[in-house]
Scaffold this motif. Structure first.
Motif, PDB file in Angstrom:
ATOM      1  N   GLY A 152      22.482 -41.311  -4.567  1.00 18.03           N
ATOM      2  CA  GLY A 152      22.461 -42.456  -5.763  1.00 18.03           C
ATOM      3  C   GLY A 152      22.385 -41.468  -6.759  1.00 18.03           C
ATOM      4  N   ASP A 153      21.651 -42.289  -8.387  1.00 23.23           N
ATOM      5  CA  ASP A 153      20.809 -42.244  -9.414  1.00 23.23           C
ATOM      6  C   ASP A 153      19.332 -41.548  -9.062  1.00 23.23           C
ATOM      7  OD1 ASP A 153      23.463 -42.254  -9.712  1.00 23.23           O
ATOM      8  OD2 ASP A 153      23.119 -44.632 -10.846  1.00 23.23           O
ATOM      9  N   PRO A 154      18.759 -41.322  -9.908  1.00 23.04           N
ATOM     10  CA  PRO A 154      17.455 -40.484 -10.108  1.00 23.04           C
ATOM     11  C   PRO A 154      16.517 -42.032 -10.148  1.00 23.04           C
ATOM     12  CG  PRO A 154      18.470 -39.892 -11.845  1.00 23.04           C
ATOM     13  CD  PRO A 154      19.691 -40.571 -11.309  1.00 23.04           C
ATOM     14  N   VAL A 155      16.737 -43.218  -9.244  1.00 23.73           N
ATOM     15  CA  VAL A 155      16.589 -44.269  -9.596  1.00 23.73           C
ATOM     16  C   VAL A 155      14.600 -44.505  -9.027  1.00 23.73           C
ATOM     17  CG1 VAL A 155      16.047 -47.052  -8.739  1.00 23.73           C
ATOM     18  CG2 VAL A 155      17.719 -45.774  -8.671  1.00 23.73           C
ATOM     19  N   VAL A 156      14.290 -43.761  -7.899  1.00 27.04           N
ATOM     20  CA  VAL A 156      12.544 -44.028  -7.577  1.00 27.04           C
ATOM     21  C   VAL A 156      12.296 -42.394  -8.462  1.00 27.04           C
ATOM     22  CG1 VAL A 156      11.143 -42.323  -5.543  1.00 27.04           C
ATOM     23  CG2 VAL A 156      13.311 -44.263  -5.225  1.00 27.04           C
TER      24      VAL A 156
END
Lengths: 638, 201
Positions: free
Chosen positions: A309-313
């Motif tokens: 997904g998106d660069p959340v971490v």
């Protein structure tokens, strides 16, 4: 005969389960008592499986009208102290976000889990979306499993945590977990007697516990962040779910969350790096365990973040790294190291790791052979999705196109929506100008009608989609005098996700009866100047109604009704009724191709040599619309 | 036998891939193997391609078989078999295929051409010489219903010896997984598939 996975009592036994089955089983083992959802791939099977539990003990499982209502149903049950669950696909989270963003402030009483299934690569969706970003938006804990077994254990632990800290939390799944299958260990199920007595208290330990409005929202907002601090201190930092593998001595590290962890393990092994790289496995991508992240970064030179997904971490990690003055360079999607959009595949993963850690990959297959193999694919004809033989929607689309021909409308604006009827964007109809999200077609029709364009505007919408989000837009049209035709494809079911009963059907997910709400009187009650229902399989009747609707000066609605072919087939099989089947009289068929070019049933077979059409008897459903289409009366019942 | 095996089942929505992977997965698990099964479906119900990825011998595995690492492709439909062979099969891997096409609607509307079986076979031979054709649909009809095609092909898969499960365990899993009342029909189909494979050897 399968013994149902949801009700089998076999503690300790390992059974193959999909992620969705494991999530449902975990919720049942944890004593969930109220569950609600709106169907959507890849999340649908969670509620379907929970419904199996509802057949055996007194819990409430419902298909709600949309995800916002489903969330409110679950939250309301939690206010009365029940353990509750709401499941949805990622797009559903957007629909319920308004409620979530307030209710998260007050927290919950009974444990409440939101299970959100993302669809990376958007195989069955209109967009790619990372739901973890929205959890961060409302400051909510996210659990991210890397296997069905983990998903089940996280659900059970999630309920305890949610109840103890009085906050809802999200289980974030992805297609590969939800529809992936592996061994899952069974635990004990509660007995029918183990139900909680519901109890509601307005001031439940805190004055005005369930109020979130202007006079107290700052106080509630502050309280929510205090709760989240406790979530971090008492759970995220101490849980074994987040842990380091391979020791922390290597200067190279990878942080991986959810399914990315499994792919990473295989990739490291394939690259011969299994022992050389420290791995921080993350199960709570939001919020991150800050202390553990800091100690992981200590002494590292390079750290790669892998996540679906998106660069959340990654963004949280970068913030910690900056705050600590960490020397490690952080690599990941935000830095452009992991390609986007699309799914995080093994190939993408191994290529990224190889590049960043300077490990030369020995290719399994030479470039030449890769090209050769791609060439083989060019032999394969495209297999477009299509409406089934006997589908009422195909008949309705035929009637629509005939009406446009009769009225000599060359350039209509046709707004599509979500459901099987959208498959008419393929030939022979090729008649849809836009598709976005649930109910959006009718809303857009309002705006196009008000824009003053001369083209007639037509909004297509299915029955389930109409209830979900189309009704407010149609009411808006009547109230504001928007002139367009809404064509309702009413097949009595939510077909595309596998036949879940919408409000116009009279069945609960458990199979029990419930009241149905017919669409015709509902739309008539708006006072729209033209509202009629027709039978989809009477193409002439439907055509006439559509023509009338297009002539109408105000908003008009035609409800074209006919049962889903797959549902009729099931019913026939149950009642042991033989199916009619059509064939073509080659004497009468002139090879004009009208049937193929204007109707295009999936059971038609065109014989190029003899220039005539035939019907595949295995595929034919016997609906008989072909006989209405052919001007030479070449189709007959065989 | 190699401890790690990658199997793929290729077909079209409605042909019953998912039941094959469910039964094989169950039998593998019962024999103590780690298994991960991944499926690409979703809108497959509307006639789209469906691929099942069965990964044996791994606890932590990528959910799909990595490119060109498939050991065996079980194909329920010819061009779908070719699609998966070209994308996933390792060089020299095995193919077991039903030769009856399910025509894409594009072919009927004149927008595509369905290749001949000879052309499909020649294309696959660029990847592997090990191709076995099992008249699955025919045998399914002989068993009593064309819908038992999946069980015929599963029989051929088990007879190939490429999956570390005993036929007896697969039979038992089959009886547990198929709809009530269809056990005998599906078992018949399974046995016909086993025999047909043996005849190709």
């Amino acid at each position: 005969m399968p013994q149902h996975l949801m009700t089998i009592r076999a503690p300790g036994q390992k059974i193959m389960m999909t992620g969705n089955e494991a999530i449902a089983r975990g919720a049942l083992e944890a004593g969930v008592e109220v569950a609600a959802a709106y169907p959507g791939t890849p999340s649908t099977e969670i509620l379907e499986n929970l419904a199996q539990g509802a057949q055996e003990w007194p819990i409430h499982v419902e298909w709600s009208v949309n995800e916002k209502v489903a969330f409110e149903v679950a939250f309301g049950a939690s206010m009365a102290g029940k353990r509750a669950l709401v499941s949805m696909k990622h797009e559903g989270l957007n629909v319920m976000l308004d409620s979530l963003s307030k209710m998260i402030y007050t927290g919950v009483k009974g444990g409440l889990l939101l299970v959100v299934c993302d669809d990376p690569h958007a195989t069955s969706s209109s967009n790619e979306q990372d739901s973890r970003s929205l959890a961060q938006f409302v400051d909510m804990l996210v659990f991210e499993p890397s296997s069905p077994e983990e998903a089940k254990r996280m659900v059970i632990e999630g309920y305890e945590l949610s109840e103890r800290l009085r906050t809802p939390l999200m289980i974030r799944s992805v297609t590969r977990i939800s529809h992936g299958k592996s061994g899952v260990q069974m635990g004990p199920l509660p007995g029918p007697g183990q139900v909680r007595a519901p109890f509601f208290d307005r001031h439940d330990e805190i004055r005005d516990r369930w109020f979130c409005c202007a006079f107290n929202h700052l106080e509630k907002h502050r309280a929510h962040h205090e709760t989240m601090k406790r979530v971090v201190e008492e759970f995220v930092e101490v849980t074994g779910w987040n842990h380091v593998e391979n020791g922390n001595d290597s200067p190279l590290g990878v942080v991986a969350s959810g399914i990315a962890y499994n792919i990473l393990k295989e990739a490291l092994e394939a690259l011969g790096l299994a022992e050389d790289v420290s791995v921080l496995k993350i199960a709570t991508p939001y919020p991150l365990p800050g202390k553990r992240v800091r100690s992981f970064l200590d002494g590292k030179e390079k750290v790669l973040v892998l996540e679906e997904g998106d660069p959340v971490v990654e963004m949280q990690l970068r913030a910690y790294a900056q705050n600590e003055g960490a020397k490690a360079t952080i690599r990941g999607q935000w830095g452009g190291d992991v390609p986007k959009p699309g799914e995080l595949t093994f190939e993408r993963c191994i290529e990224t790791i190889g590049k960043i850690f300077d490990v030369p990959m020995s290719p399994r297959v030479s470039d030449r052979e890769v090209l050769e193999r791609e060439e083989l694919l060019s032999l394969i004809p495209e297999r477009a999705l299509t409406m089934c033989p006997g589908c009422p929607h195909r008949a309705t689309h035929y009637a629509l196109m005939q009406a446009l021909r009769a009225l000599k409308i060359k350039k209509p604006i046709i707004l599509g929506d979500i459901g099987c009827y959208e498959l008419s964007h393929e030939p022979p109809f090729d008649n849809i100008d836009s598709i976005y999200n649930m109910g959006a077609g009718v809303g857009l029709a309002n705006g196009l009608a008000q824009s003053g364009v001369e083209n007639p505007v037509i909004a297509l919408i299915g029955d389930s989609t109409l209830f979900h989000a189309g009704l407010p837009a149609f009411i808006n049209a009547v109230h504001n005098r928007a002139r367009f035709l809404m064509l309702v494809f009413d097949n009595g079911t939510t077909a595309m996700t596998g036949h879940q009963p919408p409000p116009n059907a009279s069945m609960m997910p458990s199979g029990k009866a419930c009241p149905s709400i017919p669409i015709l009187p509902l739309l008539k009650a708006t006072g729209a100047p033209y509202v009629v229902a027709t039978s989809a399989f009477d193409t002439q009747g439907t055509q006439k109604a559509i023509e009338e609707g297009l002539r109408c000066k105000g908003p008009a609605a035609v409800i074209s009704q006919g049962p889903c072919a797959l549902e009729s087939r099931k019913a026939r099989r149950k009642q042991k009724i033989a199916r009619a089947s059509y064939s073509v009289d080659p004497e009468k068929c002139t090879g004009c191709r009208l049937c193929i070019d204007r109707f295009g049933c999936a059971a038609f077979v065109w014989h190029e040599d003899e220039k005539h059409c035939a019907v595949d008897p295995i595929l034919c459903d016997g609906c008989g619309v072909c006989a209405q289409v052919c001007p030479k009366e070449a189709f007959r019942i065989s | 036998m190699k401890d790690r095996i990658n199997l793929l089942v290729a077909g079209v929505g409605g042909q019953g891939n998912v039941l094959i992977s469910r039964i094989i997965g169950r039998a593998l698990l019962e024999e103590g193997h780690a298994v991960w099964v991944g499926e690409t479906f979703g809108m497959g119900q509307r006639g789209g391609p469906v691929v099942s990825h069965i990964r044996v011998g791994r606890e932590q595995a990528a959910p799909q078989v990595p490119r060109y690492q498939g050991d065996l492709v079980l194909g329920l439909e010819p061009v779908e078999t070719l699609r998966v062979v070209s994308q996933y099969l390792r060089k020299g891997g095995e193919v077991i295929m039903n030769p009856r096409p399910v025509m894409p609607t594009n072919v009927n509307s004149g927008k595509g051409i369905y290749p001949t079986l000879v052309a499909i076979r020649e294309a696959m031979e660029k990847v592997t010489p090990n191709i076995r054709v099992i008249p699955g649909t025919e045998l399914a009809q002989k068993a009593g219903s064309p819908q038992s095609l999946n069980m015929v092909m599963m029989g051929a898969l088990v007879a190939s010896g490429k999956v570390p499960v005993s036929a007896q365990n697969v039979r038992r899993a089959l009886e547990e997984e198929v709809p009530q009342g269809t056990e005998a029909l599906n078992l018949r189909a399974f046995e016909l598939g086993m025999e047909a494979y043996r005849e190709t050897v």
